[in-house]
Scaffold this active site. Structure first.
Site, PDB file in Angstrom:
ATOM      1  N   SER A 139      45.691  31.810  54.295  1.00  0.00           N
ATOM      2  CA  SER A 139      44.939  32.897  54.258  1.00  0.00           C
ATOM      3  C   SER A 139      43.643  32.736  53.946  1.00  0.00           C
ATOM      4  O   SER A 139      43.217  31.351  53.178  1.00  0.00           O
ATOM      5  CB  SER A 139      45.616  33.721  52.989  1.00  0.00           C
ATOM      6  N   TYR A 152      48.134  33.394  44.072  1.00  0.00           N
ATOM      7  CA  TYR A 152      48.131  33.677  45.530  1.00  0.00           C
ATOM      8  C   TYR A 152      47.233  32.813  46.412  1.00  0.00           C
ATOM      9  O   TYR A 152      47.538  32.088  47.025  1.00  0.00           O
ATOM     10  CB  TYR A 152      47.995  34.927  45.903  1.00  0.00           C
TER      11      TYR A 152
END
Length: 262
Positions: A139, A152
């Site tokens: 990501s 995350y």
């Protein structure tokens, strides 16, 4: 463009919906026999995959069971897509660093980093034999650590480093390892009711629709729209093909221009 993937085999994790399902569909359309793994198997995945495995990859036992089943079904693994990630909605740390527990940190690391470590370790002997390819789905949050749930971004940054390590160790032996880093993707994670997008909206005092409309400006997306799962899948499919045979150890970003530096 003929990607010469017909007859290859692949394992795709987190394949029941979103990016994972789009990747499974794109590979299957190229003639790849896909084993799709997810905790919950959807009818869409069953229609697409050669075989499905219901498994929790937040433990090494789950990863080993998946790979053993895939080897039984496929006879060998040419392609591994480590896509599972995100985490259980109730385990996401949305309250900031001081409000994040050790269990939430461990959950983020297990789902986003160690799931790929364990699955890669189990699948690598077969991939080495076949001089195959691995793609880790990361990501842009790995480079934007102040956004998203605590843990995350940190776990995705570690996933990027893991891909580099494996690429350096096994690239000379014919295994290509690359990373794909999407920006905000229009999956159910953002668009679905009661998932991350909806919960972030509630936490910020916005309606879900207001949050979705604001995302392109919030993330400074140059294209002014979200990336679609099928666009990520097309990039991944190209990367695992022979047409990308000298793309090794790369991190390819597909984010509509969110990241402003190289």
């Amino acid at each position: 463009m003929d990607l010469d993937l017909a007859g290859k085999t692949a394992v795709v994790t987190g394949a029941s919906r979103g990016i994972g399902l789009a990747i499974a569909e794109a590979l299957s359309a190229e003639g790849v026999r896909v084993v799709g793994a997810a905790r919950t198997i959807t009818s869409e995945l069953e229609k697409t995959a050669h075989a499905t495995v219901s498994v929790d990859l937040s433990s090494p036992e789950g990863a080993t069971a998946l790979v053993n089943t895939a080897l039984d079904e496929l006879g060998g693994i040419d392609i591994l897509i480590n896509n599972v990630g995100g985490g259980d909605i109730d385990q996401l740390a949305l309250g900031g660093f001081l409000g994040t527990t050790d269990d939430q940190w461990r959950h983020a690391l297990d789902v986003n980093l160690f799931s790929a470590v364990w699955t890669t370790r189990a699948a690598l002997p077969s991939i080495l034999d076949r001089r195959g390819a691995i793609v880790n789905i990361s990501s842009v949050n790995a480079q934007l650590p102040a956004t998203g749930p605590v843990g995350y971004s940190e776990s995705k940054a570690a996933l990027n480093a893991f891909g580099k390590r494996i690429s350096e160790e096994f690239g000379a032996r014919g295994v290509r390892v690359n990373t794909v880093s999407p920006g905000v993707v229009g999956t159910g994670t953002w668009r679905g009711a009661n998932l991350v997008g909806a919960r972030l909206a509630a936490a910020r005092g916005l309606s879900h629709e207001e949050l979705l409309a604001a995302l392109p400006n919030q993330f400074e997306i140059t294209s002014r729209r979200l990336t679609e799962p099928e666009e990520v899948a097309a990039l991944v499919t190209f990367l695992v093909s022979g047409k990308a045979s000298n793309i090794v150890g790369a991190n390819l970003v597909i984010d509509g221009g969110t990241l402003k530096t190289s």
